[in-house]
Design a protein around this motif. Structure first.
Motif, PDB file in Angstrom:
ATOM      1  N   VAL A   1       0.841  -1.203   0.000  1.00 55.52           N
ATOM      2  CA  VAL A   1       0.000   0.000   0.000  1.00 55.52           C
ATOM      3  C   VAL A   1       0.874   1.250   0.000  1.00 55.52           C
ATOM      4  N   GLN A   2       1.933   1.244   0.806  1.00 55.12           N
ATOM      5  CA  GLN A   2       2.833   2.403   0.844  1.00 55.12           C
ATOM      6  C   GLN A   2       3.470   2.638  -0.521  1.00 55.12           C
ATOM      7  N   MET A   3       3.910   1.573  -1.167  1.00 54.31           N
ATOM      8  CA  MET A   3       4.533   1.719  -2.484  1.00 54.31           C
ATOM      9  C   MET A   3       3.517   2.235  -3.507  1.00 54.31           C
ATOM     10  N   THR A   4       2.294   1.752  -3.420  1.00 58.82           N
ATOM     11  CA  THR A   4       1.257   2.199  -4.346  1.00 58.82           C
ATOM     12  C   THR A   4       0.958   3.683  -4.149  1.00 58.82           C
ATOM     13  N   VAL A   5       0.870   4.099  -2.897  1.00 58.57           N
ATOM     14  CA  VAL A   5       0.610   5.511  -2.603  1.00 58.57           C
ATOM     15  C   VAL A   5       1.773   6.370  -3.079  1.00 58.57           C
ATOM     16  N   MET A   6       3.006   5.924  -2.840  1.00 54.09           N
ATOM     17  CA  MET A   6       4.167   6.689  -3.285  1.00 54.09           C
ATOM     18  C   MET A   6       4.211   6.778  -4.810  1.00 54.09           C
ATOM     19  N   GLN A   7       3.899   5.687  -5.479  1.00 54.18           N
ATOM     20  CA  GLN A   7       3.906   5.693  -6.943  1.00 54.18           C
ATOM     21  C   GLN A   7       2.851   6.647  -7.482  1.00 54.18           C
ATOM     22  N   SER A   8       1.686   6.656  -6.862  1.00 56.00           N
ATOM     23  CA  SER A   8       0.621   7.570  -7.288  1.00 56.00           C
ATOM     24  C   SER A   8       1.039   9.024  -7.085  1.00 56.00           C
ATOM     25  N   ALA A   9       1.673   9.302  -5.954  1.00 55.59           N
ATOM     26  CA  ALA A   9       2.133  10.660  -5.676  1.00 55.59           C
ATOM     27  C   ALA A   9       3.190  11.092  -6.685  1.00 55.59           C
ATOM     28  N   LEU A  10       4.117  10.202  -7.013  1.00 56.81           N
ATOM     29  CA  LEU A  10       5.145  10.529  -7.999  1.00 56.81           C
ATOM     30  C   LEU A  10       4.527  10.786  -9.370  1.00 56.81           C
ATOM     31  N   ASN A  11       3.538   9.983  -9.733  1.00 58.14           N
ATOM     32  CA  ASN A  11       2.876  10.185 -11.021  1.00 58.14           C
ATOM     33  C   ASN A  11       2.178  11.530 -11.077  1.00 58.14           C
ATOM     34  N   LEU A  12       1.508  11.903  -9.978  1.00 58.29           N
ATOM     35  CA  LEU A  12       0.829  13.197  -9.942  1.00 58.29           C
ATOM     36  C   LEU A  12       1.834  14.341 -10.028  1.00 58.29           C
ATOM     37  N   ASP A  13       2.968  14.195  -9.313  1.00 57.80           N
ATOM     38  CA  ASP A  13       4.007  15.229  -9.369  1.00 57.80           C
ATOM     39  C   ASP A  13       4.571  15.357 -10.774  1.00 57.80           C
ATOM     40  N   MET A  14       4.753  14.228 -11.441  1.00 55.99           N
ATOM     41  CA  MET A  14       5.297  14.269 -12.797  1.00 55.99           C
ATOM     42  C   MET A  14       4.320  14.951 -13.743  1.00 55.99           C
ATOM     43  N   VAL A  15       3.051  14.639 -13.616  1.00 59.80           N
ATOM     44  CA  VAL A  15       2.040  15.266 -14.468  1.00 59.80           C
ATOM     45  C   VAL A  15       1.998  16.767 -14.213  1.00 59.80           C
ATOM     46  N   ALA A  16       2.074  17.163 -12.953  1.00 56.62           N
ATOM     47  CA  ALA A  16       2.055  18.589 -12.618  1.00 56.62           C
ATOM     48  C   ALA A  16       3.285  19.294 -13.192  1.00 56.62           C
ATOM     49  N   ALA A  17       4.447  18.646 -13.108  1.00 56.74           N
ATOM     50  CA  ALA A  17       5.675  19.252 -13.642  1.00 56.74           C
ATOM     51  C   ALA A  17       5.589  19.401 -15.155  1.00 56.74           C
ATOM     52  N   VAL A  18       5.056  18.402 -15.836  1.00 54.64           N
ATOM     53  CA  VAL A  18       4.920  18.478 -17.295  1.00 54.64           C
ATOM     54  C   VAL A  18       3.946  19.593 -17.668  1.00 54.64           C
ATOM     55  N   ASP A  19       2.855  19.710 -16.926  1.00 54.84           N
ATOM     56  CA  ASP A  19       1.893  20.785 -17.196  1.00 54.84           C
ATOM     57  C   ASP A  19       2.543  22.153 -17.019  1.00 54.84           C
ATOM     58  N   LEU A  20       3.335  22.310 -15.959  1.00 54.54           N
ATOM     59  CA  LEU A  20       4.014  23.586 -15.735  1.00 54.54           C
ATOM     60  C   LEU A  20       4.982  23.904 -16.874  1.00 54.54           C
ATOM     61  N   LEU A  21       5.737  22.902 -17.305  1.00 51.32           N
ATOM     62  CA  LEU A  21       6.689  23.124 -18.396  1.00 51.32           C
ATOM     63  C   LEU A  21       5.981  23.459 -19.696  1.00 51.32           C
TER      64      LEU A  21
END
Length: 54
Positions: free
Chosen positions: A12-32
């Motif tokens: 569960v921890q790994m799944t939550v961390m992976q989801s958070a990383l994916n959201l951060d990556m999407v946000a960074a791409v949107d900003l760029l």
């Protein structure tokens, strides 16, 4: 039983961390993508006459 709970918790921890990383990556791409296009800087001397006589 306790080892299964620990495994589930880690999963569960790994799944939550992976989801958070994916959201951060999407946000960074949107900003760029939203950044204004970089303007090409005018060359300092290209096309100009420069006196290099000593």
């Amino acid at each position: 039983m306790s080892s299964q709970i620990i495994e589930l918790q880690q999963t569960v921890q790994m799944t939550v961390m992976q989801s958070a990383l994916n959201l951060d990556m999407v946000a960074a791409v949107d900003l760029l993508e939203d950044l204004p296009q970089q303007q090409v800087a005018a060359h300092l001397y290209k096309g100009s006459v420069i006196d290099i006589s000593l």
